[in-house]
Motif scaffolding. Structure first.
Motif, PDB file in Angstrom:
ATOM      1  N   LYS A 178       7.940   5.542   3.646  1.00  0.00           N
ATOM      2  CA  LYS A 178       8.739   4.397   3.199  1.00  0.00           C
ATOM      3  C   LYS A 178       8.968   3.392   4.321  1.00  0.00           C
ATOM      4  O   LYS A 178       8.929   2.179   4.102  1.00  0.00           O
ATOM      5  N   GLY A 193      -0.280  -1.673   2.822  1.00  0.00           N
ATOM      6  CA  GLY A 193       0.878  -0.967   3.369  1.00  0.00           C
ATOM      7  C   GLY A 193       0.911   0.494   2.991  1.00  0.00           C
ATOM      8  O   GLY A 193       1.189   1.367   3.820  1.00  0.00           O
ATOM      9  N   LEU A 194       0.605   0.793   1.728  1.00  0.00           N
ATOM     10  CA  LEU A 194       0.587   2.184   1.279  1.00  0.00           C
ATOM     11  C   LEU A 194      -0.524   2.983   1.964  1.00  0.00           C
ATOM     12  O   LEU A 194      -0.335   4.155   2.304  1.00  0.00           O
ATOM     13  N   PHE A 254       5.786   1.389   4.884  1.00  0.00           N
ATOM     14  CA  PHE A 254       5.572   0.526   3.717  1.00  0.00           C
ATOM     15  C   PHE A 254       6.569  -0.634   3.710  1.00  0.00           C
ATOM     16  O   PHE A 254       6.204  -1.788   3.449  1.00  0.00           O
ATOM     17  N   SER A 268      13.534   0.092  -0.697  1.00  0.00           N
ATOM     18  CA  SER A 268      12.238   0.582  -1.174  1.00  0.00           C
ATOM     19  C   SER A 268      12.213   0.675  -2.697  1.00  0.00           C
ATOM     20  O   SER A 268      11.177   0.391  -3.319  1.00  0.00           O
ATOM     21  N   ALA A 324       0.707   3.607   5.453  1.00  0.00           N
ATOM     22  CA  ALA A 324       1.846   4.531   5.418  1.00  0.00           C
ATOM     23  C   ALA A 324       1.429   5.957   5.127  1.00  0.00           C
ATOM     24  O   ALA A 324       2.122   6.907   5.490  1.00  0.00           O
TER      25      ALA A 324
END
Length: 409
Positions: free
Chosen positions: A77, A122-123, A80, A17, A126
């Motif tokens: 994480k 993705g964020l 993501f 990450s 997440a």
């Protein structure tokens, strides 16, 4: 060993990450803030369970917040990383195909634009589990749900047609921080007006002294045919440090006395009969018997002593793996087995009749709700309390109400 495996996985996630963040930050300083927060969160949790706060039997605000925050970060994480790992794999395959077909690859601006877009998506996705874990620690852990089931049996004695049972499990009293919320839940259990209340283990996290100040609340549980209980893996004190074998044995005796003083009938590989006129059903209580690394204290043969194969039996067995490994294949036929233990991992997604997902699925074949095989039922209660993660998100604390019905068809 499990701690080292967990830390190894966490470190791998952190390394990957951070590489992603470093790439996406394009040299900006905030990547170092991200790294500092991540490292400090991990170090803080380790210290909270060792040097700073070694006693895990009682509630600790700082420790529970530390665990919750780290789990929220790990969830963020992990989701993501799944998005970005997918992009990396796709880009690798795309590069190989272009190379083999001698097709000219798009310039780096194209790749960077696609990567930035996927990172934003993705964020955003997440953020959902991140927020859910924080909400679960704030409100979800006391969002008690009453789940009602009606189970039919061909050989249920007629006098017990319509008989109501309330099941509670996994109280883990040492984790609670709000007596009013817990008292509300106990009152809610009593309001179900069941004929019988059954508790399927894990009253405490580690030691009997956790019950100090809670006896009156849980002692107020009441039903016409009483409150019966069994022990769970946490009740034996196996996860605490003891000065001697005698100290551990004294703790066990104290827990027995607490349950007796509350008016609960603790079944230690025993059975008791409940009668209605000339009809009867049998409550069978076995000590903890778990699959894998969990202790096997229970003796099903001893618990069922004196019972015939034809008698109607309700078995209390804390760990649901016992059902697959011993119970359902037993000739005595346990019509209904009540278990807990899994907590549904305290995190997941449930939409009744549509979806039921939790990380518990990777560990337990049967982790929540009612299962039926060979004309026998198993109910796995999702748990009343919480442990480890001081919250619940999606898998809410549960009060189960089961109505027994005679199948007339």
């Amino acid at each position: 060993m499990r701690l080292f495996i967990f830390l190894f996985i966490v470190i791998l996630l952190e390394v990957y990450s951070f590489q992603l963040v470093r790439t996406l930050s394009r040299g900006h300083w905030w990547k170092w803030i991200y790294l500092a927060v991540s490292v400090l969160a991990i170090i803080n949790v380790i210290l909270q369970f060792t040097w700073l706060n070694p006693d895990r039997s009682q509630f600790s605000t700082v420790r529970d917040f530390s665990v919750t925050f780290m789990l929220a970060l790990l969830a963020l994480k992990s989701v993501f990383i799944l998005f970005m790992l997918g992009e990396d794999i796709y880009r690798l395959i795309e590069g190989v195909i272009n190379s083999l077909s001698r097709k000219r690859e798009p310039d780096q601006t194209f790749f960077q634009g696609r990567r930035d877009f996927i990172a934003k998506v993705g964020l955003a996705v997440a953020a959902l589990p991140f927020g859910a874990i924080l909400y679960g620690a704030w409100r979800g852990k006391y969002d008690y749900q009453v789940r009602e089931y009606e189970l039919s049996f061909d050989d249920l004695p007629e006098a017990f047609d319509g008989y109501k049972i309330t099941q509670l499990s996994d109280i883990h009293v040492g984790s609670f921080d709000d007596k009013e919320e817990v008292k509300y839940a106990v009152d809610l259990a009593n309001k179900q007006q069941s004929d019988l209340i059954l508790f399927t283990g894990d009253l405490v996290n580690n030691v009997a002294t956790e019950m100090e100040g809670w006896e009156a609340i849980f002692g107020s549980l009441t039903a016409p045919d009483g409150v019966y209980s069994v022990l769970g893996n946490h009740d034996y004190g196996d996860y605490a440090q003891w000065e001697s074998k005698e100290a551990k044995a004294a703790n066990m005796q104290q827990l027995y006395k607490i349950q007796k003083d509350m008016g609960w009938r603790l079944l230690l590989d025993e059975n008791e009969k409940i009668t209605r006129g000339s009809d009867s059903i049998n409550i069978v209580g076995v000590q903890n018997w778990g699959g894998g690394r969990f202790p096997k204290y229970g003796d099903l043969e001893k618990a069922s002593a004196g019972l015939t194969n034809e008698e109607f039996k309700i078995l209390l067995s804390h760990d649901p793996t016992h059902w697959d490994l011993q119970v359902k294949g037993d000739d005595r036929k346990y019509h209904l087995t009540l278990s807990g233990h899994t907590h549904g991992m305290q995190f997941g997604i449930e939409i009744p009749g549509f979806i039921k997902l939790s990380p518990a699925w990777f560990v337990y074949k049967k982790w929540a709700g009612v299962y039926k095989e060979a004309n026998q039922f198993l109910n796995v209660n999702r748990g009343f309390g919480f442990l480890g993660y001081s919250g619940r998100a999606g898998i809410w604390p549960e009060i189960t109400v089961i109505t027994l019905k005679k199948n007339l068809s």
